[in-house]
Design a protein around this motif. Structure first.
Motif, PDB file in Angstrom:
ATOM      1  N   ASN A   1       0.822  -1.217   0.000  1.00  0.00           N
ATOM      2  CA  ASN A   1       0.000   0.000   0.000  1.00  0.00           C
ATOM      3  C   ASN A   1       0.852   1.261   0.000  1.00  0.00           C
ATOM      4  O   ASN A   1       0.515   2.255  -0.652  1.00  0.00           O
ATOM      5  N   LEU A   2       1.959   1.235   0.723  1.00  0.00           N
ATOM      6  CA  LEU A   2       2.873   2.383   0.718  1.00  0.00           C
ATOM      7  C   LEU A   2       3.493   2.577  -0.662  1.00  0.00           C
ATOM      8  O   LEU A   2       3.627   3.713  -1.135  1.00  0.00           O
TER       9      LEU A   2
ATOM     10  N   LEU B   1       1.061   4.278  -2.986  1.00  0.00           N
ATOM     11  CA  LEU B   1       0.946   5.706  -2.684  1.00  0.00           C
ATOM     12  C   LEU B   1       2.189   6.457  -3.137  1.00  0.00           C
ATOM     13  O   LEU B   1       2.102   7.601  -3.599  1.00  0.00           O
TER      14      LEU B   1
ATOM     15  N   ALA C   1       3.151  12.948   0.933  1.00  0.00           N
ATOM     16  CA  ALA C   1       1.748  13.103   1.349  1.00  0.00           C
ATOM     17  C   ALA C   1       1.383  14.556   1.635  1.00  0.00           C
ATOM     18  O   ALA C   1       0.322  14.831   2.182  1.00  0.00           O
TER      19      ALA C   1
ATOM     20  N   LEU D   1       1.392  12.605   6.257  1.00  0.00           N
ATOM     21  CA  LEU D   1       0.467  11.494   6.074  1.00  0.00           C
ATOM     22  C   LEU D   1      -0.461  11.353   7.272  1.00  0.00           C
ATOM     23  O   LEU D   1      -1.574  10.850   7.152  1.00  0.00           O
TER      24      LEU D   1
ATOM     25  N   ILE E   1      -3.049   5.819   5.597  1.00  0.00           N
ATOM     26  CA  ILE E   1      -3.126   5.779   4.133  1.00  0.00           C
ATOM     27  C   ILE E   1      -4.582   5.851   3.684  1.00  0.00           C
ATOM     28  O   ILE E   1      -4.932   6.603   2.765  1.00  0.00           O
TER      29      ILE E   1
ATOM     30  N   HIS F   1      -5.897   9.401   4.158  1.00  0.00           N
ATOM     31  CA  HIS F   1      -5.297  10.292   3.155  1.00  0.00           C
ATOM     32  C   HIS F   1      -5.970  10.101   1.798  1.00  0.00           C
ATOM     33  O   HIS F   1      -6.323  11.071   1.120  1.00  0.00           O
ATOM     34  N   GLN F   2      -6.171   8.857   1.405  1.00  0.00           N
ATOM     35  CA  GLN F   2      -6.772   8.579   0.096  1.00  0.00           C
ATOM     36  C   GLN F   2      -8.257   8.930   0.071  1.00  0.00           C
ATOM     37  O   GLN F   2      -8.793   9.286  -0.977  1.00  0.00           O
TER      38      GLN F   2
END
Length: 430
Positions: free
Chosen positions: A116-117, A120, A246, A268, A322, A325-326
């Protein structure tokens, strides 16, 4: 009348029981934010940036203190509620039997988190190592590069002190040569910023250290331009992304960085003590880990994660940061942060004695702003903000940059920035 499960489901139009009961127990702030996101989905990020009603819902996602106005988010930023709650759950879970639940259960989530990181960050999953801070990530590179006496490293007087000190330690112990650039900031001239670095390159230059966003005043540097020029001369590129990741949109791979380190407890909004290291795949083999590995020359990004017992409850909560943020959206976030910086700067620009040391143009700055007053020590202005208005900022006195750094975040309101503007107005008249 007895409960009929089938008729209940039909009545709710196909809504699953999981979704229904999740909605029952979903906090009000979360439902409100979700509704606001749905209502504003078609609004362009630049337009939504000034919609105070929408950003009020974002503010409700945080537990920030009402007793102060926190405008020092560039130091370390608070995590939203959902991240705090996840960390607390994982912490309690770990303590039921730490060696079992940490190592055998929570640690199993690291590969998903790595993936996932990497999505991003815009890079390969096999190029991300999970660390505790930008300092740990960057010093892994600084001390892991194969350099010998006389090799040159180009860096800036405006870089972060921990990184400067790490390079100075290598200089003292091994005899590498540090070549310094000293920029006049703020600048809205990418050619000037790029050429400042290029002029420092020599046939003995092995590495250039670039701070993507200068923490002192928020200056964004043209990393890609500098990196392209460096690679043309066979020079490796290390990027300090502590303040950029981020914060505004970019892909690490597109920057041209060979190595990149960042903190996740800044923009983030992950828990304090989280970060990551990026190493370009073909560079992993020749970079020594900061903490010993069974084979320091292996071609596996995981060799940089041998840091001993670590707080897996903090690490796994990164996933919720995450998600949050998304959910807001990277571009929405960037536009809001730029809007907030420009909001207060525009209002104080013509006040007596005020000096602004950050660009208001997109691409050259975002949330971070630096303000000074003619003849006034930064600590005096910082103390005035806090003692009279309960505004928390930070004084900056580093090389040729002096002032008070102001950094709002997505939970900051324009009403709070109006208080800052009034504080600046009052001080400027003294």
């Amino acid at each position: 009348m007895p409960f009929n499960r089938r008729s209940f489901i039909q009545k709710w139009g196909g809504l699953t029981s999981v979704a229904f009961f999740s909605s029952l127990f979903q906090p009000a702030w979360s439902r409100n934010l979700q509704h606001a996101l749905q209502q504003t989905a078609s609004i362009p990020p630049t337009q939504l940036a000034s919609d105070e009603d929408f950003w009020r819902y974002v503010q409700q996602s945080y537990t920030v203190s009402p007793s102060i106005i926190n405008l020092n988010n560039a130091g370390v930023a608070p995590a939203p509620k959902v991240v705090q709650d996840a960390m607390k759950r994982y912490f309690d879970f770990s303590n039921e039997a730490p060696s079992y639940f940490m190592w055998r259960i929570l640690d199993q989530g690291r590969e998903t988190l790595r993936g996932n990181l990497s999505k991003l960050a815009g890079c390969n999953t096999e190029e991300i190592a999970i660390h505790r801070s930008a300092t740990e990530a960057l010093e892994t590179v600084i001390f892991g590069l194969n350099l010998k006496k006389g090799d040159e490293v180009v860096l800036s007087k405006q870089d972060y002190p921990h990184m400067i000190n790490a390079w100075k330690q290598r200089e003292k112990r091994e005899g590498i040569k540090l070549v310094w650039v000293n920029m006049e900031l703020p600048s809205e001239d990418n050619e000037y910023l790029t050429e400042t670095y290029i002029r420092a390159f020599t046939p003995r230059t092995k590495v250039v250290h670039i701070t993507h966003m200068i923490n002192w005043n928020g200056q964004i540097l043209p990393v890609k331009n500098i990196a392209d020029a460096a690679h043309a001369k066979g020079i490796e590129v290390l990027v300090d992304g502590a303040q950029s990741f981020a914060h505004f949109q970019f892909d690490i791979a597109a920057l041209g960085a060979d190595y990149f380190g960042t903190s996740l407890h800044k923009w983030l909004g992950a828990c304090i003590g989280s970060g990551f290291l990026y190493v370009k795949k073909e560079k992993i083999k020749n970079l020594y880990p900061l903490f010993a590995s069974d084979d320091p020359a292996k071609d596996d990004i995981r060799k940089f994660e041998n840091t001993g017992t670590r707080p897996f409850y903090i690490e796994q909560a990164i996933g919720k940061a995450i998600d949050f943020h998304q959910m807001i959206g990277s571009k929405r976030k960037e536009e809001r942060l730029l809007y907030l910086k420009n909001y207060w700067m525009t209002k104080v620009h013509d006040f007596p004695k005020v000096k602004l040391y950050t660009s208001q143009k997109p691409g050259f700055g975002c949330a971070i702003g630096l303000i000074g007053m003619d003849g006034v020590p930064p600590k005096e202005l910082d103390a005035f903000f806090f003692n009279k208005f309960r505004i928390h900022t930070t004084p900056i006195e580093w090389e040729n940059l002096k002032g008070v750094r102001v950094t709002p975040n997505v939970y900051t309101t324009t009403g709070e920035l109006d208080v800052l503007v009034e504080a600046i107005r009052q001080f400027s008249k003294t």
